[in-house]
Design a protein around this motif. Structure first.
Motif, PDB file in Angstrom:
ATOM      1  N   PRO A  21       0.978  -1.052  -0.235  1.00  0.00           N
ATOM      2  CA  PRO A  21      -0.077  -0.109   0.118  1.00  0.00           C
ATOM      3  C   PRO A  21       0.951   1.311   0.076  1.00  0.00           C
ATOM      4  CG  PRO A  21       0.093  -0.934   2.059  1.00  0.00           C
ATOM      5  CD  PRO A  21       0.780  -1.869   1.514  1.00  0.00           C
ATOM      6  N   SER A  22       0.305   2.365  -0.350  1.00  0.00           N
ATOM      7  CA  SER A  22       1.143   3.664  -0.489  1.00  0.00           C
ATOM      8  C   SER A  22       1.417   4.166   0.857  1.00  0.00           C
ATOM      9  CB  SER A  22       0.282   4.702  -1.237  1.00  0.00           C
ATOM     10  OG  SER A  22       0.758   5.736  -1.080  1.00  0.00           O
ATOM     11  N   GLY A  23       2.663   4.348   0.746  1.00  0.00           N
ATOM     12  CA  GLY A  23       3.390   4.698   2.383  1.00  0.00           C
ATOM     13  C   GLY A  23       4.037   3.556   2.916  1.00  0.00           C
ATOM     14  N   ALA A  24       3.955   2.351   2.563  1.00  0.00           N
ATOM     15  CA  ALA A  24       4.453   1.265   3.463  1.00  0.00           C
ATOM     16  C   ALA A  24       6.039   1.422   3.395  1.00  0.00           C
ATOM     17  CB  ALA A  24       3.695  -0.360   3.101  1.00  0.00           C
ATOM     18  N   GLY A  25       6.452   1.905   2.407  1.00  0.00           N
ATOM     19  CA  GLY A  25       7.988   2.041   2.305  1.00  0.00           C
ATOM     20  C   GLY A  25       8.628   1.124   1.243  1.00  0.00           C
ATOM     21  N   LYS A  26       7.744   0.854   0.271  1.00  0.00           N
ATOM     22  CA  LYS A  26       8.143  -0.213  -1.036  1.00  0.00           C
ATOM     23  C   LYS A  26       9.240   0.624  -1.676  1.00  0.00           C
ATOM     24  CE  LYS A  26       5.331  -0.281  -4.229  1.00  0.00           C
ATOM     25  NZ  LYS A  26       4.215  -0.207  -5.290  1.00  0.00           N
TER      26      LYS A  26
ATOM     27  N   ALA B 198       6.517 -16.381 -11.110  1.00  0.00           N
ATOM     28  CA  ALA B 198       7.088 -14.926 -10.457  1.00  0.00           C
ATOM     29  C   ALA B 198       7.227 -14.886  -8.944  1.00  0.00           C
ATOM     30  CB  ALA B 198       6.332 -13.812 -11.000  1.00  0.00           C
ATOM     31  N   VAL B 199       8.181 -14.614  -8.212  1.00  0.00           N
ATOM     32  CA  VAL B 199       7.997 -14.532  -6.860  1.00  0.00           C
ATOM     33  C   VAL B 199       7.347 -13.354  -6.332  1.00  0.00           C
ATOM     34  CG1 VAL B 199       9.442 -14.325  -4.889  1.00  0.00           C
ATOM     35  CG2 VAL B 199      10.445 -15.588  -7.049  1.00  0.00           C
ATOM     36  N   GLY B 200       6.494 -13.376  -5.465  1.00  0.00           N
ATOM     37  CA  GLY B 200       5.462 -12.218  -5.028  1.00  0.00           C
ATOM     38  C   GLY B 200       5.831 -11.749  -3.705  1.00  0.00           C
ATOM     39  N   VAL B 201       6.058 -10.617  -3.363  1.00  0.00           N
ATOM     40  CA  VAL B 201       6.611 -10.122  -2.021  1.00  0.00           C
ATOM     41  C   VAL B 201       5.446  -8.920  -1.610  1.00  0.00           C
ATOM     42  CG1 VAL B 201       8.367  -9.161  -0.543  1.00  0.00           C
ATOM     43  CG2 VAL B 201       8.935 -10.737  -2.526  1.00  0.00           C
ATOM     44  N   PHE B 202       4.939  -9.022  -0.663  1.00  0.00           N
ATOM     45  CA  PHE B 202       4.136  -8.066  -0.132  1.00  0.00           C
ATOM     46  C   PHE B 202       4.643  -7.305   0.928  1.00  0.00           C
ATOM     47  CE2 PHE B 202       0.278  -5.605   1.252  1.00  0.00           C
ATOM     48  CZ  PHE B 202      -0.270  -5.294   0.147  1.00  0.00           C
TER      49      PHE B 202
ATOM     50  N   ASN C 266       7.429  -3.866   7.447  1.00  0.00           N
ATOM     51  CA  ASN C 266       8.493  -2.737   7.241  1.00  0.00           C
ATOM     52  C   ASN C 266       8.302  -1.891   8.616  1.00  0.00           C
ATOM     53  OD1 ASN C 266      10.373  -1.088   6.600  1.00  0.00           O
ATOM     54  ND2 ASN C 266       9.291  -0.042   5.084  1.00  0.00           N
ATOM     55  N   ASP C 267       8.675  -2.474   9.666  1.00  0.00           N
ATOM     56  CA  ASP C 267       8.912  -1.817  11.073  1.00  0.00           C
ATOM     57  C   ASP C 267      10.117  -1.198  11.180  1.00  0.00           C
ATOM     58  OD1 ASP C 267       8.471  -0.789  13.524  1.00  0.00           O
ATOM     59  OD2 ASP C 267       8.047  -2.773  14.465  1.00  0.00           O
TER      60      ASP C 267
ATOM     61  N   THR D 200      11.405   2.916  -1.082  1.00  0.00           N
ATOM     62  CA  THR D 200      12.758   3.095  -0.234  1.00  0.00           C
ATOM     63  C   THR D 200      13.516   1.741  -0.066  1.00  0.00           C
ATOM     64  OG1 THR D 200      12.061   4.899   1.088  1.00  0.00           O
ATOM     65  CG2 THR D 200      13.892   3.573   1.857  1.00  0.00           C
ATOM     66  N   LEU D 201      12.494   0.643  -0.008  1.00  0.00           N
ATOM     67  CA  LEU D 201      13.325  -0.811  -0.023  1.00  0.00           C
ATOM     68  C   LEU D 201      13.616  -1.164  -1.282  1.00  0.00           C
ATOM     69  CD1 LEU D 201      10.551  -2.632   2.558  1.00  0.00           C
ATOM     70  CD2 LEU D 201      13.023  -2.306   2.821  1.00  0.00           C
ATOM     71  N   VAL D 202      13.075  -0.968  -2.269  1.00  0.00           N
ATOM     72  CA  VAL D 202      13.352  -1.561  -3.702  1.00  0.00           C
ATOM     73  C   VAL D 202      14.494  -0.563  -4.021  1.00  0.00           C
ATOM     74  CG1 VAL D 202      12.982  -1.114  -6.045  1.00  0.00           C
ATOM     75  CG2 VAL D 202      11.181  -2.114  -4.775  1.00  0.00           C
ATOM     76  N   ARG D 203      14.632   0.724  -3.706  1.00  0.00           N
ATOM     77  CA  ARG D 203      16.112   1.435  -3.909  1.00  0.00           C
ATOM     78  C   ARG D 203      17.307   0.917  -3.299  1.00  0.00           C
ATOM     79  NH1 ARG D 203      18.516   5.164  -0.990  1.00  0.00           N
ATOM     80  NH2 ARG D 203      16.567   5.611   0.190  1.00  0.00           N
ATOM     81  N   LEU D 204      16.966   0.500  -1.983  1.00  0.00           N
ATOM     82  CA  LEU D 204      18.324  -0.044  -1.286  1.00  0.00           C
ATOM     83  C   LEU D 204      18.461  -1.560  -1.647  1.00  0.00           C
ATOM     84  CD1 LEU D 204      17.187   1.082   2.344  1.00  0.00           C
ATOM     85  CD2 LEU D 204      18.922   1.903   0.929  1.00  0.00           C
ATOM     86  N   LEU D 205      17.410  -2.236  -2.046  1.00  0.00           N
ATOM     87  CA  LEU D 205      17.669  -3.616  -2.532  1.00  0.00           C
ATOM     88  C   LEU D 205      18.486  -3.594  -3.630  1.00  0.00           C
ATOM     89  CD1 LEU D 205      17.069  -6.958  -2.757  1.00  0.00           C
ATOM     90  CD2 LEU D 205      14.974  -5.941  -3.889  1.00  0.00           C
ATOM     91  N   LEU D 206      18.364  -2.678  -4.712  1.00  0.00           N
ATOM     92  CA  LEU D 206      18.983  -2.243  -5.847  1.00  0.00           C
ATOM     93  C   LEU D 206      20.446  -2.239  -5.716  1.00  0.00           C
ATOM     94  CD1 LEU D 206      16.422  -0.676  -8.036  1.00  0.00           C
ATOM     95  CD2 LEU D 206      17.418  -3.224  -8.457  1.00  0.00           C
ATOM     96  N   GLU D 207      20.718  -1.574  -4.439  1.00  0.00           N
ATOM     97  CA  GLU D 207      22.266  -0.974  -4.241  1.00  0.00           C
ATOM     98  C   GLU D 207      22.846  -2.320  -3.529  1.00  0.00           C
ATOM     99  OE1 GLU D 207      21.860   2.027  -1.130  1.00  0.00           O
ATOM    100  OE2 GLU D 207      21.201   3.384  -2.746  1.00  0.00           O
ATOM    101  N   HIS D 208      22.069  -3.310  -2.861  1.00  0.00           N
ATOM    102  CA  HIS D 208      22.677  -4.495  -2.365  1.00  0.00           C
ATOM    103  C   HIS D 208      22.776  -5.674  -3.445  1.00  0.00           C
ATOM    104  CE1 HIS D 208      21.917  -2.495   1.288  1.00  0.00           C
ATOM    105  NE2 HIS D 208      22.792  -3.270   1.954  1.00  0.00           N
ATOM    106  N   GLU D 209      21.928  -5.504  -4.520  1.00  0.00           N
ATOM    107  CA  GLU D 209      22.012  -6.600  -5.622  1.00  0.00           C
ATOM    108  C   GLU D 209      21.940  -5.856  -6.990  1.00  0.00           C
ATOM    109  OE1 GLU D 209      21.992  -9.578  -4.644  1.00  0.00           O
ATOM    110  OE2 GLU D 209      21.653  -9.707  -2.628  1.00  0.00           O
TER     111      GLU D 209
END
Length: 202
Positions: free
Chosen positions: A11-16, A115-119, A166-167, A18-27
């Motif tokens: 959902p909007s505001g859950a931090g998706k 496809a691998v789904g992540v919520f 995402n706590d 930001t998490l995707v941006r950081l994931l791309l930096e790590h992977e």
């Protein structure tokens, strides 16, 4: 399919984002699909980086030509994913990441059931409201609509393979990286990536 396809929704505001941006930096070998949208760019966004920004007429013409793997209308704007780009990347063995909503995830699973789904879930509705308000980019009525939509979106969590709360950002990122790395080690993924080795050894 040689590459893995990851579908991340929230959902909007859950931090998706930001998490995707950081994931791309790590992977860094992960390739992020840049969606097409009719919404206006936000401050700091660039065409072709965050989104491909187009008019409604252009988007509807792309729909008629069946150019989208998935598309949806969200909060009054259209969003879509290029079918050709995804297929080419996967065929080349690249892992692809889709940052879309639950509606898009449903459409993707029709064509790519593996496809691998992540919520991504927020820790609470209060936290979600604080995050949306803290952005300072949306009017109060827009935030109210997003909160109402978030409750409806979260009811689809059961359609995904993995759920990350995402706590704490650092823990959520570790969890997301773990999902990506584990899926790469699944038997189908390893068999596709190392076909010759499997032929020799198995």
């Amino acid at each position: 399919m040689a590459g893995n396809l990851y579908v991340i929704a929230a959902p909007s505001g859950a931090g998706k984002t930001t998490l995707v941006r950081l994931l791309l930096e790590h992977e860094p070998e992960l390739r992020l699909s840049v969606s097409w949208t009719t919404r206006a760019p936000r401050p700091g966004e660039e065409n072709g980086r965050e989104y491909h920004f187009v008019t409604v007429d252009t988007f509807q013409a792309m729909i008629s030509r069946q150019e989208f793997l998935e598309w949806a209308e969200v909060h009054g704007n259209y969003y879509g994913t290029s079918r050709k780009w995804i297929a080419e990347c996967l065929a080349q063995g690249s892992d692809v990441l889709l940052e879309i909503d639950w509606q898009g995830a449903q459409q993707v699973r029709v064509f790519f059931p593996e496809a691998v789904g992540v919520f991504i879930l927020p820790p609470s509705m209060q936290d979600l409201q604080q995050r949306l308000t803290g952005r300072g980019t949306d009017a109060c009525e827009v935030i109210e609509r997003r909160l109402a939509a978030a409750q409806a979106e979260m009811r689809h969590v059961g359609e995904f393979d993995y759920v990350i709360v995402n706590d704490r950002l650092e823990q959520a990122l570790d969890d997301l990286c773990a999902v990506v790395r584990a899926s790469r080690l699944s038997l189908p993924a390893q068999r596709a990536r190392h076909a010759e080795l499997f032929d020799r050894l198995v």
